[in-house]
Motif scaffolding. Structure first.
Motif, PDB file in Angstrom:
ATOM      1  N   ASP A   1       0.708  -1.020   0.154  1.00  0.00           N
ATOM      2  CA  ASP A   1       0.001  -0.009  -0.089  1.00  0.00           C
ATOM      3  C   ASP A   1       0.881   1.270   0.159  1.00  0.00           C
ATOM      4  N   ARG A   2       0.973   1.790  -1.078  1.00  0.00           N
ATOM      5  CA  ARG A   2       1.874   3.010  -1.216  1.00  0.00           C
ATOM      6  C   ARG A   2       1.443   3.844  -2.723  1.00  0.00           C
ATOM      7  N   PRO A   3       1.857   5.084  -2.618  1.00  0.00           N
ATOM      8  CA  PRO A   3       1.365   6.032  -3.482  1.00  0.00           C
ATOM      9  C   PRO A   3       1.674   5.440  -5.084  1.00  0.00           C
ATOM     10  N   ARG A   4       1.082   5.282  -5.885  1.00  0.00           N
ATOM     11  CA  ARG A   4       1.423   4.957  -7.449  1.00  0.00           C
ATOM     12  C   ARG A   4       1.604   6.198  -8.189  1.00  0.00           C
ATOM     13  N   LEU A   5       2.568   6.407  -8.712  1.00  0.00           N
ATOM     14  CA  LEU A   5       2.771   7.845  -9.471  1.00  0.00           C
ATOM     15  C   LEU A   5       3.109   7.331 -10.876  1.00  0.00           C
ATOM     16  N   LEU A   6       2.527   8.460 -11.827  1.00  0.00           N
ATOM     17  CA  LEU A   6       2.854   8.130 -13.229  1.00  0.00           C
ATOM     18  C   LEU A   6       3.833   9.600 -13.523  1.00  0.00           C
ATOM     19  N   MET A   7       5.093   9.421 -13.902  1.00  0.00           N
ATOM     20  CA  MET A   7       5.807  10.790 -14.280  1.00  0.00           C
ATOM     21  C   MET A   7       5.101  11.146 -15.426  1.00  0.00           C
ATOM     22  N   SER A   8       4.845  12.566 -15.486  1.00  0.00           N
ATOM     23  CA  SER A   8       3.826  12.945 -16.784  1.00  0.00           C
ATOM     24  C   SER A   8       4.188  14.527 -16.939  1.00  0.00           C
ATOM     25  N   PRO A   9       4.382  15.098 -18.065  1.00  0.00           N
ATOM     26  CA  PRO A   9       4.222  16.532 -18.156  1.00  0.00           C
ATOM     27  C   PRO A   9       2.855  17.310 -17.720  1.00  0.00           C
ATOM     28  N   ARG A  10       1.934  16.197 -17.781  1.00  0.00           N
ATOM     29  CA  ARG A  10       0.473  16.976 -17.415  1.00  0.00           C
ATOM     30  C   ARG A  10       0.238  16.870 -15.965  1.00  0.00           C
ATOM     31  N   GLY A  11       1.359  16.200 -15.250  1.00  0.00           N
ATOM     32  CA  GLY A  11       0.914  15.998 -13.934  1.00  0.00           C
ATOM     33  C   GLY A  11       0.736  17.094 -12.835  1.00  0.00           C
ATOM     34  N   ARG A  12       0.585  16.658 -11.451  1.00  0.00           N
ATOM     35  CA  ARG A  12       0.970  17.900 -10.547  1.00  0.00           C
ATOM     36  C   ARG A  12       2.181  18.056 -10.341  1.00  0.00           C
ATOM     37  N   PRO A  13       2.695  19.243 -10.323  1.00  0.00           N
ATOM     38  CA  PRO A  13       4.079  19.804 -10.215  1.00  0.00           C
ATOM     39  C   PRO A  13       4.807  19.226  -8.902  1.00  0.00           C
ATOM     40  N   LEU A  14       5.988  18.586  -9.245  1.00  0.00           N
ATOM     41  CA  LEU A  14       6.820  18.085  -7.878  1.00  0.00           C
ATOM     42  C   LEU A  14       7.408  19.417  -7.462  1.00  0.00           C
ATOM     43  N   THR A  15       6.827  19.521  -6.048  1.00  0.00           N
ATOM     44  CA  THR A  15       7.338  20.406  -5.236  1.00  0.00           C
ATOM     45  C   THR A  15       8.203  19.998  -3.891  1.00  0.00           C
ATOM     46  N   GLN A  16       8.786  20.671  -3.230  1.00  0.00           N
ATOM     47  CA  GLN A  16       9.625  20.356  -1.912  1.00  0.00           C
ATOM     48  C   GLN A  16       8.316  19.772  -1.056  1.00  0.00           C
TER      49      GLN A  16
ATOM     50  N   GLY B   1       6.291   8.849   3.799  1.00  0.00           N
ATOM     51  CA  GLY B   1       5.408   7.843   3.603  1.00  0.00           C
ATOM     52  C   GLY B   1       6.322   6.375   3.384  1.00  0.00           C
ATOM     53  N   PRO B   2       5.654   5.346   3.070  1.00  0.00           N
ATOM     54  CA  PRO B   2       6.302   4.148   2.859  1.00  0.00           C
ATOM     55  C   PRO B   2       6.978   3.678   1.310  1.00  0.00           C
ATOM     56  N   GLY B   3       7.072   5.045   0.636  1.00  0.00           N
ATOM     57  CA  GLY B   3       7.781   4.732  -0.543  1.00  0.00           C
ATOM     58  C   GLY B   3       6.991   5.191  -1.810  1.00  0.00           C
ATOM     59  N   ALA B   4       7.271   4.736  -2.980  1.00  0.00           N
ATOM     60  CA  ALA B   4       6.431   4.932  -4.186  1.00  0.00           C
ATOM     61  C   ALA B   4       6.627   3.920  -5.149  1.00  0.00           C
ATOM     62  N   LEU B   5       5.541   3.426  -5.734  1.00  0.00           N
ATOM     63  CA  LEU B   5       5.442   2.827  -7.267  1.00  0.00           C
ATOM     64  C   LEU B   5       5.681   3.853  -8.328  1.00  0.00           C
TER      65      LEU B   5
ATOM     66  N   GLN C   1      -4.872   6.095 -21.287  1.00  0.00           N
ATOM     67  CA  GLN C   1      -5.815   6.685 -20.166  1.00  0.00           C
ATOM     68  C   GLN C   1      -6.494   5.850 -19.325  1.00  0.00           C
ATOM     69  N   ARG C   2      -6.816   4.787 -19.864  1.00  0.00           N
ATOM     70  CA  ARG C   2      -7.440   3.734 -19.087  1.00  0.00           C
ATOM     71  C   ARG C   2      -6.747   3.061 -17.799  1.00  0.00           C
ATOM     72  N   VAL C   3      -5.232   2.915 -17.898  1.00  0.00           N
ATOM     73  CA  VAL C   3      -4.652   2.329 -16.889  1.00  0.00           C
ATOM     74  C   VAL C   3      -4.418   3.609 -15.678  1.00  0.00           C
ATOM     75  N   ILE C   4      -4.427   4.727 -16.331  1.00  0.00           N
ATOM     76  CA  ILE C   4      -4.269   5.815 -15.297  1.00  0.00           C
ATOM     77  C   ILE C   4      -5.518   5.769 -14.178  1.00  0.00           C
ATOM     78  N   GLU C   5      -6.523   5.736 -14.827  1.00  0.00           N
ATOM     79  CA  GLU C   5      -7.842   5.491 -14.107  1.00  0.00           C
ATOM     80  C   GLU C   5      -7.949   4.171 -13.424  1.00  0.00           C
TER      81      GLU C   5
ATOM     82  N   GLY D   1      -5.419   4.018 -10.720  1.00  0.00           N
ATOM     83  CA  GLY D   1      -5.190   5.266  -9.649  1.00  0.00           C
ATOM     84  C   GLY D   1      -3.858   5.521  -9.798  1.00  0.00           C
ATOM     85  N   LEU D   2      -3.356   5.882 -10.929  1.00  0.00           N
ATOM     86  CA  LEU D   2      -2.091   6.505 -11.264  1.00  0.00           C
ATOM     87  C   LEU D   2      -2.140   8.193 -10.747  1.00  0.00           C
ATOM     88  N   GLU D   3      -1.355   8.517  -9.851  1.00  0.00           N
ATOM     89  CA  GLU D   3      -1.236  10.064  -9.824  1.00  0.00           C
ATOM     90  C   GLU D   3      -0.039  10.690 -10.629  1.00  0.00           C
TER      91      GLU D   3
END
Ligand code: SAH
Length: 236
Positions: free
Chosen positions: A80-95, A104-108, A119-123, A126-128
């Motif tokens: 159980d850890r955040p699942r991220l997708l690196m993407s130029p459309r994404g939430r900006p990575l900030t400090q 947290g426990p880490g990340a996928l 798009q369907r795999v993102i949904e 639950g990839l952020e």
């Protein structure tokens, strides 16, 4: 222990720079783990294809939802850890996002290639989406390296002094003050006198003023944000 799992078509890119210096020593010391998994392992046909042409037409190729979903499921079944997708459309990575992830426990972390991912795999998984800036890289690997590096240096025991993480750029929506070290005189330029005065209160006041002036001049966006945050705090 902080666990990073990266899904990529180029697992040999890892650990790369994360195997050196601060992050590398911490990795060797077992303060965090890194697993780079080849998305292609989830391919099922004899050509081991992972991508196909975009529905609706257009240039390039798109990573298939079924292959990527299988790769994610194989990597992350019980964690159980955040699942991220690196993407130029994404939430900006900030400090502040880095701090949150490091706590947290880490990340996928899924690295896109080509035109991106279906798009369907993102949904469905639950990839952020997370972006490292307003420019386009050829793949998510360099973005993933940047994200992991920023998180790992905040893990307990990784940085020498605890303070070195609390006073640096962005810790208080401020850029860092200028740093100096020996020699005292470099090409006719001395170290600002106050820094060698031994007066800690004066040094702290000078650093704060420099950090504020730099932030106002270079990053009016950060400065405005800081004023807003401080106002909200004092207003309760
Ligand atoms: N066609 C896409 C760009 C694809 S770039 C678009 O216009 O949005 C290929 C891959 O590189 C992306 O899937 C993503 O994983 C990665 N990437 C590119 N730029 C990035 C950025 N600024 N931040 C994070 N990942 C990025």
């Amino acid at each position: 222990m902080w666990r990073a799992t990266v899904l990529t078509l180029f697992p040999d890119i890892f650990p790369g720079p994360l195997g050196q210096s601060l992050a590398g020593k911490a990795l060797a010391a077992g303060l965090w783990t890194l697993e780079a998994r080849d998305i292609r392992e989830a391919a099922t046909d004899k050509h081991r294809s992972v991508d196909d042409t975009p529905a609706g037409g257009g240039p390039g190729m798109v990573l298939r939802a079924d292959i990527l979903a299988a790769a994610i499921d194989a990597a992350d079944a019980s964690l159980d850890r955040p699942r991220l997708l690196m993407s130029p459309r994404g939430r900006p990575l900030t400090q502040s996002l880095v701090r949150q992830l490091a706590a947290g426990p880490g990340a996928l972390i899924v690295c896109g290639r080509f035109e991106g991912v279906d798009q369907r795999v993102i949904e469905a998984r639950g990839l952020e989406e997370v972006s490292i800036g307003d420019y386009v890289l050829s793949g998510g690997e360099i973005a993933a390296l940047a994200l992991i590096d920023a998180c790992v240096r905040l893990l307990p025991g990784v940085m020498g002094k605890a303070e070195s993480g609390t006073e640096e750029s962005f810790s208080d929506s401020l850029l860092e003050y200028p740093q100096y070290t020996r020699p005292q005189l470099f090409e006719g330029r001395p170290i600002p006198e106050i820094l060698t005065s031994g007066d800690h209160a004066k040094v702290a006041a000078w650093r704060k003023a420099e950090a504020e002036a730099l932030t106002r001049a270079r990053r009016p966006d950060l400065w405005a944000n800081r004023q807003g945050t401080r106002k909200n705090t004092t207003d309760g």
